[in-house]
Structures are given as C-alpha cells and as structure tokens.
Design a protein around this motif. Structure first.
Motif, mmCIF file in Angstrom:
data_model
loop_
_atom_site.group_PDB
_atom_site.id
_atom_site.type_symbol
_atom_site.label_atom_id
_atom_site.label_comp_id
_atom_site.label_asym_id
_atom_site.label_seq_id
_atom_site.Cartn_x
_atom_site.Cartn_y
_atom_site.Cartn_z
ATOM 1 N N UNK A 183 0.584 -0.918 0.216
ATOM 2 C CA UNK A 183 -0.049 0.071 0.300
ATOM 3 C C UNK A 183 0.785 0.985 -0.082
ATOM 4 N N UNK A 184 2.145 0.955 0.917
ATOM 5 C CA UNK A 184 2.806 2.525 0.886
ATOM 6 C C UNK A 184 3.682 2.617 -0.664
ATOM 7 N N UNK A 185 3.842 1.791 -1.504
ATOM 8 C CA UNK A 185 4.214 1.361 -2.475
ATOM 9 C C UNK A 185 3.452 2.366 -3.519
ATOM 10 N N UNK A 186 2.586 1.063 -3.797
ATOM 11 C CA UNK A 186 1.549 2.388 -4.283
ATOM 12 C C UNK A 186 0.879 3.520 -3.918
ATOM 13 N N UNK A 187 0.768 4.474 -3.159
ATOM 14 C CA UNK A 187 0.784 5.531 -2.775
ATOM 15 C C UNK A 187 1.686 6.208 -2.906
ATOM 16 N N UNK A 188 3.108 6.271 -3.621
ATOM 17 C CA UNK A 188 3.944 6.415 -4.235
ATOM 18 C C UNK A 188 3.215 6.505 -5.588
ATOM 19 N N UNK A 189 3.399 5.409 -5.703
ATOM 20 C CA UNK A 189 2.981 5.773 -7.545
ATOM 21 C C UNK A 189 2.404 6.488 -7.754
ATOM 22 N N UNK A 190 1.231 6.184 -7.173
ATOM 23 C CA UNK A 190 0.293 7.733 -7.525
ATOM 24 C C UNK A 190 0.829 8.841 -6.980
ATOM 25 N N UNK A 191 1.090 9.518 -6.167
ATOM 26 C CA UNK A 191 1.253 10.326 -5.319
ATOM 27 C C UNK A 191 2.335 10.653 -6.786
ATOM 28 N N UNK A 192 3.219 10.211 -7.324
ATOM 29 C CA UNK A 192 3.990 10.452 -8.356
ATOM 30 C C UNK A 192 3.596 10.775 -9.793
ATOM 31 N N UNK A 193 2.554 10.454 -10.063
ATOM 32 C CA UNK A 193 1.644 11.068 -11.474
ATOM 33 C C UNK A 193 0.685 12.046 -10.411
ATOM 34 N N UNK A 194 0.490 12.573 -9.646
ATOM 35 C CA UNK A 194 -0.386 13.853 -9.490
ATOM 36 C C UNK A 194 0.810 14.788 -9.409
ATOM 37 N N UNK A 195 1.842 14.611 -8.689
ATOM 38 C CA UNK A 195 2.597 15.551 -9.380
ATOM 39 C C UNK A 195 2.939 16.166 -10.314
ATOM 40 N N UNK A 196 3.171 14.901 -11.388
ATOM 41 C CA UNK A 196 3.490 14.821 -12.598
ATOM 42 C C UNK A 196 2.497 15.734 -13.832
ATOM 43 N N UNK A 197 1.343 15.372 -12.950
ATOM 44 C CA UNK A 197 -0.108 16.160 -13.467
ATOM 45 C C UNK A 197 -1.974 16.284 -13.330
ATOM 46 N N UNK A 198 -2.517 17.318 -13.127
ATOM 47 C CA UNK A 198 -3.591 16.754 -11.936
ATOM 48 C C UNK A 198 -4.807 15.677 -12.740
ATOM 49 N N UNK A 199 -4.183 14.560 -12.237
ATOM 50 C CA UNK A 199 -4.806 13.331 -12.859
ATOM 51 C C UNK A 199 -5.865 12.663 -11.278
ATOM 52 N N UNK A 200 -7.592 13.364 -11.377
ATOM 53 C CA UNK A 200 -8.627 12.592 -10.314
ATOM 54 C C UNK A 200 -8.329 10.985 -10.299
ATOM 55 N N UNK A 235 -3.288 1.761 4.286
ATOM 56 C CA UNK A 235 -1.740 1.386 4.716
ATOM 57 C C UNK A 235 -1.924 2.259 6.498
ATOM 58 N N UNK A 236 -2.890 3.057 6.660
ATOM 59 C CA UNK A 236 -3.185 3.235 8.136
ATOM 60 C C UNK A 236 -4.509 2.491 8.843
ATOM 61 N N UNK A 237 -5.269 1.975 8.181
ATOM 62 C CA UNK A 237 -5.972 0.944 8.579
ATOM 63 C C UNK A 237 -5.160 -0.626 9.095
ATOM 64 N N UNK A 238 -4.159 -0.735 8.586
ATOM 65 C CA UNK A 238 -3.045 -2.086 8.468
ATOM 66 C C UNK A 238 -2.946 -1.584 10.399
ATOM 67 N N UNK A 239 -2.571 -0.587 10.596
ATOM 68 C CA UNK A 239 -2.100 -0.685 11.573
ATOM 69 C C UNK A 239 -2.272 -0.734 12.439
ATOM 70 N N UNK A 240 -4.033 -0.261 12.389
ATOM 71 C CA UNK A 240 -5.153 -0.436 13.857
ATOM 72 C C UNK A 240 -5.140 -1.057 14.643
ATOM 73 N N UNK A 241 -5.065 -1.375 15.829
ATOM 74 C CA UNK A 241 -5.116 -2.144 16.701
ATOM 75 C C UNK A 241 -7.009 -2.662 16.946
ATOM 76 N N UNK A 242 -6.640 -3.840 16.400
ATOM 77 C CA UNK A 242 -7.485 -4.927 16.052
ATOM 78 C C UNK A 242 -7.758 -5.441 15.303
ATOM 79 N N UNK A 243 -7.358 -4.229 13.741
ATOM 80 C CA UNK A 243 -7.890 -4.391 12.285
ATOM 81 C C UNK A 243 -7.404 -6.030 12.089
#
Length: 419
Positions: A313-330, A343-351
């Motif tokens: 999930x962290x890697x996917x966030x990096x790829x998509x944020x890179x796309x956002x930096x290059x151009x506006x992509x909804x 990524x955030x939900x996977x760190x919650x206790x009890x998840x």
C-alpha cells in the motif's frame, strides 16, 4: 562465352531445424500487448497484433503439414465461448487481454485449438438475474493465445468485483486438445496426438490452477489423463485461502515482482501487481476463512501478512502521488487516497485479529507520514495544511535530518503562507 545455369532453390533441401525456424518467424510472431492504451479504444477489446501471412500454407502438402504443425504447437490457440449474460468482454477489456479473433464465424472455421474453454452458469438463470444485468450482449466466441491465459484467468477472477456471487454461479468447462478431434483426417493434417503429453497438459492447465482457486464447478475432458484431470478439478475446488505458508509465499512473490517491475521503470505493471495482491488480501481478510487461517498461522503469519500489505500500500501511494506531481489526474488522486487509507487501517489495533496491532518500522512509518503530507499538499486544500505539517513533524521525529522530509516541510510552510 560460357553460360552458367542457375539451379532453382529447393526449400525442402534446408535442414528441418532451419525450416521450422522460418515457419516460426512467419506464423508465430505476435507482438506483446502495448504499454500505452489509446483512450478512444479503452472500451474495446485489445487485438493481438501480428503480421502473419498464410500464403505459404498453400505451397504444397508437405509444407502445409509442417507449417501448420508449427503454427498450432507454438501459438497454442485457445477458443473461448460464453453464454449470454456473463460480462466477458468487460472483464477482458479492463485487463487488456489480447484477442486474436472476435468474429464467431472466423473462430468456428478454425480447427487448430489446443484448448477450448466454455463459460456458463451452473444452471439456467433468468435474464433478470444474470451477472451482467445491464448488458444486452449476446454470447461471445473469441480466440486468444495460450501465452495470455494468465491474463485471461486473472480477468475471470476479477468477476467477483462486479458480482459477489459470480464465483459460485460460474461453470467452467475445459476441453483439452480439441484440435485432435476437429482436424479433418486428410493428407494435409499435422500429427498432433503425441503433442498432448502429460507435460503439455500440465502447462496448458497451469494458469487456471494458479489463478482460479475456490471454483468448484469446473470440468475437464478431451485428450487428458484421467488422474491429472481429477487432481486439477480437486485443486481448483479447494478453498482459495487454505494454507498460511503458501499464501505468504505467494504474496511475497507478488511484492518482489512489483518491486522488480518498478526498478525496470514499468510503473503501471508494478502498480497492477501490488494492487491485485492487496485486493486479494482484503478479500481474504473479509472472508469466512480468515479466522481459521489466523488461528492456524498464528501471530507470525498475521504479522508477516500485515507487513506485506502495508508495504505494498505504501508503494502504491508513492506511484499515485508521483502521478499527481506530474499532472492533474483525478484517478491517481483517488487511488493515492485509497492506498494511504489502506496503509493506515492496517496499523490499527484489532484490525487483523483481536488484540493484535501491526507496528511498522520507524523508517516505513516516516515514509507513510511524509507521503500523507505530500498528498495533502498536492490536493491543494488549505484546510488540511496544519495536518500536513503535523505529519511532517512526526516523520522528522522518526527520521531526524531526512533531506526529502525537510524539503517537503519547507514546501508545506510556503503553502501555509497562502492561508
């Protein structure tokens, strides 16, 4: 003056290895799927590109037999048929599965299939209840290459994304070696019986075994060993998620393959690999099998799986944020948001299991905070600027002096001056 006579070139004087190489060049040169997709054709089936010329087949009987033999054994054509109501075209379009022929007449006239696959329902279903309720498409008949069976099986598996009852209602009927029965017994016919050895049978069925677990309504007939057919059907009928050790191995391989593709700058393919793996983990976690898997594998299984999920999930966030930096992509914005939330939900206790909490390393947690802050700035909503700065300060606490984090902090402060 003396005259010299020129002897005609005799193709059959060439060694058979050279002739077969020529046949492969002429009849088996299909191009790989394109990296880029024309937006105008995104809703159309991807056509397998080639420059095959079949004129040589009309030369004489011997050349026809030799060339046709190579054509069938090398390309390994697969005939796909489906009943009305299955979203076959939609599934193939999404993954851009290359299709050799879509004309039913052309497909039916060709008799050189090494595999036939028919998709239907376990029992007759009223049109008001079919899987693709919004489609009026008739039954499909098309041809693909065996090399693309992995993509085809992945497309079939993605049917669960359109309908949660898809897997339970789908009937898959596979025929091994229909070419042996369909090929007319003439002097032109190649000799194919010996081609369907047990090794070839295993290879042709491997994509189904690798991709389609938990599919119980599967039958195999034709030129196949009975024991192999029974074992294959039993394998597919087994629950999709049954062995914690195998699952960790499969998801680890998926993460590593995505990393390899990323290093080769094949970002789209890397993203698909990571996305498919995390979607499968989400499905597994939401299934009735998760509790028994977690009990059997214990905390070592849960913690390793949680780490794989978080990192992808962290890697996917990096790829998509890179796309956002290059151009506006909804679309990139939406995918980045989903990756960060995953990524955030996977760190919650009890998840993952009751009482268990996955905690990333300081390095990886800092990356999450940094990418979250960068995402908020690229979104451009000034109301989130303070939250972004908080994430950056937490990232710096975890990774003091990190140059990228310090640069982004300056970007956030400059952005906040606009408030």
């Amino acid at each position: 003056m003396s005259s010299t006579s020129t002897m005609p070139f005799r193709f059959h004087d060439l060694p058979s290895e050279i002739r077969n190489k020529i046949y492969r060049i002429i009849f088996c040169e299909f191009e790989p799927p394109p990296d880029d997709v024309d937006p105008a054709t995104m809703l159309e089936l991807e056509r397998a590109r080639h420059s095959i010329n079949t004129a040589l087949l009309r030369t004489n009987t011997n050349i026809h037999r030799e060339a046709y033999d190579i054509l069938i054994k090398t390309n390994r054509f697969v005939k796909i048929t489906s009943v009305r109501g299955l979203p076959l075209q939609k599934l193939l379009v999404v993954l851009r599965v290359p299709v050799v022929a879509v004309s039913r007449r052309a497909v039916e006239r060709f008799k050189g299939y090494v595999l036939g696959v028919h998709l239907g329902f376990k029992k007759s279903v009223p049109m008001s209840q079919v899987i693709d309720k919004d489609s009026n498409n008739d039954a499909r008949t098309l041809m693909i290459l065996c090399r693309d069976l992995d993509m085809f099986c992945q497309a079939l598996r993605d049917g669960d994304s359109y309908d949660l009852g898809y897997r339970e209602r789908l009937q898959i009927s596979i025929t091994m070696g229909p070419v042996v029965d369909e090929m007319p017994c003439t002097r032109y016919a190649p000799l194919l019986d010996e081609f369907f050895s047990e090794k070839t049978q295993e290879a042709l069925l491997a994509p189904f075994r690798n991709k389609l677990r938990g599919y119980k309504a599967v039958t195999v007939d034709g030129h196949i060993d009975d024991k192999l057919a029974n074992a294959f059907c039993n394998d597919l009928a087994r629950e999709q998620w049954s062995d914690p050790g195998s699952l960790l191995k499969d998801f680890s391989l998926a993460k590593e393959e995505g990393t390899r593709l990323f290093r080769e700058r094949r970002n789209d393919e890397a993203g698909i690999r990571w996305e498919d793996a995390t979607v499968d983990i989400d499905k597994m976690h939401a299934s009735s099998e998760w509790a028994s898997l977690a009990r059997e594998g214990g905390e070592p299984f849960v913690s390793q799986l949680a780490e794989l999920y978080f990192l992808m999930k962290l890697n996917l966030a990096h790829l998509e944020i890179t796309e956002m930096q290059d151009l506006y992509d909804p679309f990139a914005r939406k995918m980045a948001d989903e990756a960060l939330k995953g990524a955030i939900k996977s760190c919650k206790k009890g998840y993952w299991t009751r009482g268990y909490k996955y905690t990333p390393s300081n390095k990886h947690l800092a990356k999450l905070r940094y990418r979250h802050a960068l995402f908020l700035r690229l979104q451009g909503d000034l109301d989130t600027a303070n939250a972004a700065l908080t994430y950056l300060d937490e990232a710096l606490r975890l990774q003091p002096g990190d140059a990228a984090i310090l640069r982004e902090r300056q970007n956030i402060l400059a952005w906040m001056q606009d408030i």
